[in-house]
Design an enzyme around this catalytic site. Structure first.
Site, mmCIF file in Angstrom:
data_model
loop_
_atom_site.group_PDB
_atom_site.id
_atom_site.type_symbol
_atom_site.label_atom_id
_atom_site.label_comp_id
_atom_site.label_asym_id
_atom_site.label_seq_id
_atom_site.Cartn_x
_atom_site.Cartn_y
_atom_site.Cartn_z
ATOM 1 N N ASP A 1 0.621 -0.949 -0.134
ATOM 2 C CA ASP A 1 0.318 -0.435 0.178
ATOM 3 C C ASP A 1 1.120 1.229 0.335
ATOM 4 O OD1 ASP A 1 -2.688 -1.179 0.076
ATOM 5 O OD2 ASP A 1 -2.061 -1.480 2.008
ATOM 6 N N TYR A 2 1.744 1.097 0.820
ATOM 7 C CA TYR A 2 2.903 2.831 1.289
ATOM 8 C C TYR A 2 3.672 2.994 0.001
ATOM 9 C CZ TYR A 2 1.969 3.356 6.262
ATOM 10 O OH TYR A 2 0.763 3.561 6.933
#
Length: 409
Positions: free
Chosen positions: A183-184
Site C-alpha cells: 500500500d505504501y
C-alpha cells in the site's frame, strides 16, 4: 522521554512546493490516500472525501485512540481537509463534479468500473475538467483477467513474488515486514505518477489517468528475478536473511544477545571485514563474490562465530573503525533512543487537539528550499464540511443543512 522533534500543531513552512494544487482524495485505507499524504506534506490542498456514516475504514484500523480514530488515521490522514459526501447518491455526485471542476487531481482505489457505474469515471470527469489527473490504484490494475478481483497488500505481496522470497529456506513463506508495505509503496509510485502527469500537463494542457496495480508496485522492486528466470530459468528460493549474490550479507547474533545486519557487497568490503576479524588471509582465500557464494555456509559460520565472541558495542565499534557497514537490528524502542533519528528529526512530537501528545514519522523527502511540513494530524469526520462546501462551492447554511439531513454529506 522520547527523542522527537517538538512541533506545534498548525505550524507551517513559508515555502511549499505544491501550493495551489488541489487534490480530491476519495480513496480508502492506505494506497492511494498515501499519495495524497505525500502531496499534502508538500503543501497541496488535499480534500479527503468520506462516507457520511463511519467514514474511511482506516479510522478504525489499528490502535484506536480516545478520540475514536486510530493512530494510523491520525498519522496518515495528516494535513488533509476532511469532508463527507455520499458518492452513491445523485446529489453527492453533483457536488463531487463541482469540486472536480475546481481541482487538479483525483485519487481513487475502488475496484475497476465502480466510478463508471456512479457516473464519475475518468472520461466523464475529463469532460468537466480537461486538465484533470486521476490516480487509479487497484489490486490488479484497470485491465487484464483479474481486473475486477479484490485485493489488499498481503495479496499483492503474494502475487508479486515477494512473499515467496520471504522466510527461511526450509520454512513457509512469511510476511515480508509490514503487511501494508504494498500500500505504501503504491502510494509512492502514485505520487511519482501524479507529479509526472502534472509536468506533462504543463506542456500539453491535458490531464490523464495513472493506472497502477498493487502487485506491480512490489514486483518492480524485485531486482533481477525476472531477467534471471527468463534467461536461465532460475527460480530464486527463500534464503532467510541471506542475499542471493553476495556473502557475507546477512544477520548475525552478538555475544551479548543482540542481532546485527552486516553488508559486504563488494570484494573490497570483504577485504575490510577480514582485516576487522583479524584474519586478512580470508580475503586471499575467497577473493571474489562468486567464490564466496560457493562457500556461503563456511563463510557465514566464520562471521557468526566472530560475532558470538564479541558484545554488541565491540562489534559495532570494530566494524565502524574498519569501514564495514554494520548496524544493530532495531525495534521501535531503539529507534526512539537513537541519536541519528534525533539529529535527522525523523520523529515528530506534536500536540493534537483531540488526543494530546503524539509522535508520528516525519514527512519525506527533504528539500532544501521547499521542505515538507506537518500542519495537523488526521481530522475528525466532516471537520471541514463548512469550509469546503461554503467557502469553495458557495453553499448556504440552509443548503448545507438540507444536504446533511438527506445523508448527502
Amino acid at each position: 522521554m522520547t527523542q522527537a522533534t517538538q512541533v506545534n500543531l498548525g505550524e507551517t513552512q513559508d515555502r511549499t512546493a505544491l501550493a495551489g494544487l488541489r487534490v480530491l482524495d476519495i480513496a480508502t485505507f492506505v494506497a492511494a490516500p498515501f499519495c495524497g499524504t505525500i502531496l499534502a506534506d508538500f503543501g497541496a490542498e488535499v480534500i479527503k472525501i468520506e462516507q457520511p456514516v463511519g467514514g474511511d475504514a482506516l479510522r478504525k484500523f489499528g490502535t484506536i485512540t480516545e478520540c475514536g480514530d486510530s493512530l494510523v488515521w491520525l498519522s496518515e490522514a495528516r494535513n488533509k481537509k476532511a469532508v463527507t459526501m455520499d458518492l452513491r447518491k445523485p446529489e453527492g455526485v453533483e457536488l463531487f463534479k463541482r469540486l472536480v471542476a475546481q481541482s487538479d487531481v483525483v485519487l481513487e482505489n475502488f475496484r475497476p468500473g465502480t466510478l463508471e457505474r456512479w457516473g464519475i469515471g475518468f472520461d466523464a470527469l475529463r469532460e468537466i475538467n480537461p486538465g484533470l489527473i486521476m490516480l487509479r490504484i487497484s489490486a490488479y490494475g484497470q485491465t487484464g483477467p483479474k481486473r475486477g478481483e479484490p485485493g489488499f497488500a498481503r495479496i499483492a505481496h503474494a502475487f508479486s513474488g515477494l512473499s515467496w522470497l520471504a522466510g527461511e529456506a526450509d520454512g513457509p513463506p512469511v510476511v515480508p515486514g509490514s503487511t501494508s508495505m504494498a500500500d505504501y509503496v503504491s502510494g509512492m509510485w502514485g505520487a511519482i505518477g501524479v507529479l509526472t502527469a502534472l509536468q506533462a500537463r504543463q506542456a500539453t494542457g491535458k490531464g490523464q489517468f495513472i493506472d497502477l496495480g498493487l502487485y506491480e508496485s512490489v514486483f518492480r522492486l524485485l531486482d533481477e528475478i525476472a531477467p534471471a528466470y527468463a534467461k536461465y530459468g532460475t527460480v530464486r528460493a527463500r534464503m532467510g536473511a541471506d542475499t542471493v549474490n553476495v556473502v557475507p550479507h546477512s544477520h548475525y547474533q552478538t555475544g551479548s544477545g543482540e542481532w546485527v545486519a552486516l553488508a559486504c557487497t563488494s570484494d573490497k568490503m570483504f577485504e575490510r571485514l577480514a582485516d576487522v576479524m583479524g584474519n586478512p588471509d580470508l580475503a586471499k582465500e575467497f577473493p571474489t563474490s562468486a567464490i564466496r557464494v560457493q562457500h556461503r555456509e563456511h563463510i557465514n559460520a566464520l562471521v557468526a562465530e566472530w560475532m558470538r565472541q564479541r558484545s554488541l558495542p565491540e562489534v559495532v565499534e570494530s566494524t565502524r573503525a574498519g569501514g564495514v557497514p554494520c548496524a544493530q537490528i532495531y525495534s521501535i524502542k531503539e529507534i526512539f533512543e537513537d541519536e541519528q533519528y534525533k539529529a535527522r528529526e525523523n520523529l515528530l512530537h506534536i500536540n493534537d487537539q483531540r488526543v494530546g501528545d503524539l509522535v508520528v514519522p516525519a514527512p519525506l523527502p527533504r528539500l532544501s528550499d521547499t521542505p515538507p511540513a506537518f500542519r495537523h494530524a488526521g481530522r475528525a469526520l466532516g471537520a471541514d464540511n463548512t469550509e469546503v462546501y461554503s467557502g469553495l462551492l458557495g453553499l448556504s447554511a440552509e443548503q448545507l443543512n438540507a444536504a446533511k439531513s438527506a445523508g448527502v454529506i
